[in-house]
Every structure is written in structure tokens, then in C-alpha cells.
Design an enzyme around this catalytic site. Structure first.
Site, PDB file in Angstrom:
ATOM      1  N   ALA A 166       0.721  -1.092   0.113  1.00  0.00           N
ATOM      2  CA  ALA A 166      -0.056  -0.055   0.022  1.00  0.00           C
ATOM      3  C   ALA A 166       0.832   1.527  -0.036  1.00  0.00           C
ATOM      4  O   ALA A 166       2.018   1.100   0.461  1.00  0.00           O
ATOM      5  CB  ALA A 166      -0.945  -0.027   1.224  1.00  0.00           C
ATOM      6  N   PHE A 177       5.140   4.024   2.337  1.00  0.00           N
ATOM      7  CA  PHE A 177       4.551   2.664   1.791  1.00  0.00           C
ATOM      8  C   PHE A 177       4.636   1.567   2.789  1.00  0.00           C
ATOM      9  O   PHE A 177       5.282   1.675   3.936  1.00  0.00           O
ATOM     10  CB  PHE A 177       5.367   1.849   0.694  1.00  0.00           C
ATOM     11  CG  PHE A 177       6.975   1.541   0.996  1.00  0.00           C
ATOM     12  CD1 PHE A 177       6.883   0.195   1.209  1.00  0.00           C
ATOM     13  CD2 PHE A 177       7.955   2.229   0.822  1.00  0.00           C
ATOM     14  CE1 PHE A 177       8.110  -0.134   1.613  1.00  0.00           C
ATOM     15  CE2 PHE A 177       9.120   1.878   1.143  1.00  0.00           C
ATOM     16  CZ  PHE A 177       9.149   0.687   1.495  1.00  0.00           C
ATOM     17  N   CYS A 226      -7.549   0.097   2.428  1.00  0.00           N
ATOM     18  CA  CYS A 226      -7.526   1.222   1.581  1.00  0.00           C
ATOM     19  C   CYS A 226      -8.749   1.673   1.066  1.00  0.00           C
ATOM     20  O   CYS A 226      -8.738   2.403  -0.123  1.00  0.00           O
ATOM     21  CB  CYS A 226      -6.362   0.968   0.494  1.00  0.00           C
ATOM     22  SG  CYS A 226      -4.798   0.659   1.112  1.00  0.00           S
ATOM     23  N   CYS A 231      18.857   2.363  39.514  1.00  0.00           N
ATOM     24  CA  CYS A 231      17.853   2.519  38.176  1.00  0.00           C
ATOM     25  C   CYS A 231      17.358   1.161  37.853  1.00  0.00           C
ATOM     26  O   CYS A 231      17.642   0.213  38.225  1.00  0.00           O
ATOM     27  CB  CYS A 231      19.270   2.624  37.200  1.00  0.00           C
ATOM     28  SG  CYS A 231      18.656   3.147  35.557  1.00  0.00           S
TER      29      CYS A 231
END
Length: 545
Positions: free
Chosen positions: A144, A158, A175, A319
Site C-alpha cells: 500500500a 509505503f 485502503c 536505576c
């Protein structure tokens, strides 16, 4: 159509990237002048173009583990997901009455050429953009296309189905075309990875659009790197997840620096425990503060503390991530201390600083990622020290836009977020981070009008061409200040050092970075994110004045 000859295309295979992150990156790159081709996969998402009929979404996306995004490209609804190669070209397109159809035709031709290389005969259909295969009286759509051209620059692009779950298309009217089937390369008998197809397509795109040179880089892409075949002989080749990731990314264990070896003289810092160092150490202890200088084992601690400067680390000292190069503790974090922002401001006042640097551990355990503490610390410093400038070195907040904007709205004088390494090594070195997400953090900060900064560590297995590519990527999103320093292995359990760069190599890297537009570059063996931070801020401000 083949466009006029162009100097270089920067093509990047980025792996799995969220749709919104990719959109932000496209928007920022479109503001520049260089040429880019972003190649990636998305998580399951249905995207709605400007001409989408909402009725063409046939199910609740949540029931199929998908999201929905409205976007400004042309076309109707389509699907993106794993197993699908999505390409976003950001290039100059000659302006004219037929610009869009000519551009789309060239894009289609590049995809047809790619498929031909895999022995798939493909073609276009009048009035139906995209690429098709099979008999013309019963065509199957394999790719597409939905693009946007604005001010002579392209966006969107695309989606080529490689080994996509085709059942996801049954939840929409693809589409807006209800009477034509959808297919994939796999369904047509070709078995290939998306990464492999991405590398091949970059060459077809560069040729079709007339680029003289192709700079292709890919995450985990070791196809052009000599991977060690005798890892079991290396002292570092233990059965660890870190080394498995490194091997996948092409790290050469055989040529790595042995853990027990003498460092070159240019990466040895001078120990100076003078009165200034001891005074600052006592202040940090008295106010119960944490500095990244100590927690990360920074080699410049004696120089900086002698000058009365330190980088304060907020949100605790533990962390939630485990980057392969970092010494900071990764055990379970403790609750936040609400008085910490004010104590940092008091330390800044006691030191009479004109420029303060604040960083933090990553706190993925917190809903806001620790962003409220950043904003509060900026506010407290300015409340107590009105003439003091503030630089913050922030994590990516897991891509949460609300958390990031909380920090941006506090308007630090410099917003720093480090990319750390090249694209190929990124997942190995920073497994909880994302190359595109880091670029979008910097892009959003630049869109907010802030001075931006990022940093790289060298000696982790990268090449000079890869370093130049990541510098171009960082500069392409508008970053003003760059730091480049040598990686020094904290312990045997951390990433091996691939090699030590000579000071002359750092000088050459600095010269290159300045030549592509950075306002200030700090590149030296012992350079770290906050090293000479005030000088960098001043230079960037002067260059933009």
C-alpha cells in the site's frame, strides 16, 4: 521518473517502532534538508488517512490487540504490523502540477524492482495506488502507498507485506477497496526476513530516485561486520544475555581489550583530593544528595569537584534499567524523597553555581517516569538561584509524551538526552531504550524551542563510518551540542572495550561534527555528558544569537 542526481541517502533499518514516534521523527526530519529513508516495522496499528471513511474500520481495535491513529497522509484506512516493511522517505520532491503522481509512480517502480529481485512479478493498477500481483482480472495487493508532499518534501510512504498476519486486514476495508484481496511475499511463496528485505529495498530506492551514495545502517545488522567465531576462547565470552546481544550485533570478542590490561596514558585521570574536592564531598553528604559523578564512576570527578562543579542525580540512586556500559546500581528502587529538589537547590546556592546540571536514574517503575521531580528541581533551583542556568540530562520516560512535556514546560536552559551508541549496537548496549525514541525526545525538545544536547560513547564496537552516521542522525533532528567520550569498562560484568581511541581521533571526530552543523562539540578521551557543560551552553547560545 528519476529525480535529478542527489548526493547521499541516509537509509536506516530501525526494527520495531511505535507509529507516533516514527511520525514525530518524520516531521522533524522534514524540516531539514538532508535525505532520509526510514525502514521499520510497527506494532499492530490501523492508520486512518485524510480520506478515511470511519465505517471502514470493522471491529473494535482493542479486541485484536491493535491501536488506531489518525494521520495526515493521503488515502483511506490501512494496517501496519509485525512482518510488514514500512518505508518513510523524507526527500526533496520537485514542485509541479504532477509532483504527487510522479513521486508515487517512482515509489511504486522501486517496489516492483525489489519484488522482481525476489522473482515476484508485480505491477500497478490505474486508479488504485499501490503494488499488485497475480492475474490482472483478480489482483492481490502486496504493498500500500499513502504519501504527503509539503513544501517540496515528502512524508509517509509505503507498507510492503513480507510475512504479515493477513487476517488483520479482514478487520478493515483495506485502503477503502472492498473487492480486492491482500497478499504478502510469504503468501506468494517467498520466505525472507523484514530486515533482509529492508536492506535490499534501500538499494532499489536509492537507484530509482537517483542517489549517488547510500549510507545504510541497521539495528542489530551484523551482515557487514566480521563476527567472532571463537567466543569460547575469550575471557569475556561468558554465557550472558549481554554477550549474546553483542554477538548478534557483530561485536568482535577476539579483538576486545582484555579486562586486566594497562590503559593508555590519555585515559588516566589525575587524582586530586584537595580542599575543594573534600569540601564538595562534605556538602553532598551533609545534604544527603547523590551525584552521578560518584555513582557512575566519572573519570573527571577530581577535576570538576576541584572547580566546585557537580552533576546532581535525583530520583534515588537505583536505576530500573541495565545498560551494558553503566555502573549505576540496578537493584529495586526506593520511594522518592519529596524534599530532594529543594536540597539540590540549596547545594547549588551553597556552591554559588551559575550553571547547574541535574540528571536522574531511569524510573520505569513510576507512572510519570520521574518527570515531576525534574520539573520540581528546575523550579526550586531557579527559585533559590534566579541567575543560575539549568541543564537536565533526562531518560526517555518510556516514550510517554505527557511526562516529557512536563519537563519541557519547565524550560531548562539545556535539554540533554544521550543516544550513547550507533544504531547497530543500540539494542545490545541499551536493551530497554530505543534509537528512534531517543531521537524523538530530542526532536520534541527542539520543537519546543530548547537548546538540545546529546552524547556518544566510543570504544564499544562501532566503526568510524557508523559514528559519522549517528552524528548525522542526531544533527538531523536539530541537536545543538554533542559530547563524545571514551568508554571505560566499570567491571568485568559490563560491556568489553573494543579499543581505545587516540586523542587525534577525537579531534577528527570533533572536526567532522562541527562541519555538519553542531554549535559546540566536546570530544576527548575523558569527555562525559556534563563535562564543560557551561562552556557548551554558552557556545551554543552565542552561535544561535
Amino acid at each position: 521518473m528519476i529525480a535529478e542526481k542527489r548526493p547521499e541517502l541516509g537509509a536506516r533499518w530501525l526494527g520495531r517502532v511505535g507509529y507516533e514516534d516514527a511520525l514525530v521523527l518524520q516531521q522533524r526530519l522534514r524540516e531539514g534538508v538532508s535525505s532520509h529513508l526510514l525502514l521499520l516495522e510497527h506494532p499492530h496499528v490501523y492508520t486512518m488517512g485524510v480520506r478515511t471513511d470511519p465505517a471502514h474500520l470493522l471491529v473494535d481495535p482493542a479486541t485484536v490487540n491493535a491501536t488506531v491513529c489518525w494521520t495526515d497522509r493521503g488515502g483511506d484506512i490501512t494496517y501496519h504490523g509485525p512482518g510488514q516493511l514500512v518505508g518513510y522517505p523524507i526527500i526533496d520532491v520537485p514542485v509541479g502540477p504532477d509532483s504527487t503522481p510522479r513521486y508515487v509512480h517512482t515509489l511504486e517502480a522501486s517496489l516492483i524492482a525489489l519484488l522482481a529481485s525476489y522473482r515476484i512479478e508485480a505491477y500497478t493498477l490505474d486508479d488504485f495506488p499501490g503494488v499488485w500481483v497475480g492475474p490482472r482480472d483478480a489482483p492481490r495487493k502486496i504493498a500500500a502507498i499513502g504519501v504527503k508532499l509539503s513544501r517540496g518534501r515528502s512524508m509517509h510512504g509505503f507498507a510492503l507485506n513480507v510475512h504479515t498476519d493477513l487476517s488483520m486486514f479482514s478487520n478493515i476495508v483495506p485502503c477503502g477497496i472492498a473487492d480486492k484481496a491482500v497478499t504478502s511475499m510469504e503468501a506468494e511463496g517467498i520466505h525472507a526476513s523484514v530486515a533482509e528485505v529492508a536492506r535490499s529495498y534501500a538499494k532499489h530506492f536509492a537507484s530509482g530516485f537517483g542517489f549517488d551514495q547510500l549510507d545504510y545502517q541497521g539495528v542489530d545488522d551484523a551482515s557487514q561486520i566480521a563476527v567472532s567465531t571463537s567466543r569460547e576462547k575469550s575471557e569475556d565470552a561468558v554465557a550472558s544475555r549481554l554477550n549474546q546481544r553483542l554477538a548478534k550485533a557483530g561485536f568482535s570478542f577476539d579483538t576486545a581489550v582484555p579486562y586486566v590490561s594497562r590503559k593508555p596514558e590519555w585515559v588516566r585521570s589525575e587524582v586530586n583530593l584537595g580542599v575543594e574536592y573534600r569540601s564538595l564531598k562534605h556538602l553532598v553528604r551533609d545534604l544527603n544528595l547523590v551525584t552521578v559523578c560518584e555513582e557512575a564512576g566519572c573519570p573527571n570527578i577530581y577535576e570538576c569537584w576541584k572547580d566546585g562543579t557537580a552533576t546532581f542525580m535525583i530520583n534515588g540512586e537505583r536505576c530500573t534499567r541495565a545498560c551494558g556500559f553503566c555502573l549505576v546500581d540496578t537493584s529495586k528502587p526506593l520511594p522518592l524523597d519529596p524534599s530532594e529538589p529543594k536540597r539540590v537547590a540549596e547545594a547549588v546556592a551553597a556552591l554559588n553555581l551559575s550553571f547547574a546540571v541535574v540528571t536522574a536514574v531511569a524510573r520505569d517503575d513510576l507512572e510519570d517516569g520521574g518527570s515531576e521531580a525534574f520539573a520540581a528541581t528546575i523550579h526550586e533551583i531557579r527559585e533559590l538561584n534566579p541567575s543560575c542556568s539549568v541543564e537536565v540530562l533526562i531518560p526517555d520516560f518510556k516514550g510517554d509524551q505527557v511526562s516529557l512535556e512536563r519537563v519541557l514546560q519547565a524550560r531548562p536552559d539545556v535539554l540533554n538526552h544521550n543516544l550513547e551508541t550507533v544504531l547497530r549496537l543500540h539494542r545490545a548496549v541499551r536493551p530497554s531504550a530505543n534509537y528512534v525514541r531517543s531521537l524523538t525526545v530530542l526532536a520534541r525538545a527542539k520543537e519546543f524551542g530548547l537548546t538540545t544536547k546529546s552524547g556518544l560513547i566510543v570504544g564499544m564496537g562501532e566503526s568510524i563510518p557508523e559514528l559519522k552516521s549517528v552524528m548525522r542522525d542526531i544533527r538531523s533532528v536539530g541537536v545543538d551540542i554533542l559530547t563524545v567520550g571514551q568508554y571505560l569498562r566499570p567491571t568485568r560484568d559490563h560491556l568489553p572495550v573494543s579499543r581505545y581511541y587516540h586523542p587525534d581521533e577525537f579531534a577528527a571526530l570533533r572536526e567532522y561534527a562541527m562541519s555538519i552543523g553542531f554549535r559546540y562539540v566536546e570530544a576527548s578521551p575523558l569527555a562525559r555528558s556534563s563535562y564543560h557543560a557551561r562552556q557548551g551552553s554558552d557556545a551554543a547560545a552565542g552561535a544561535m544569537a
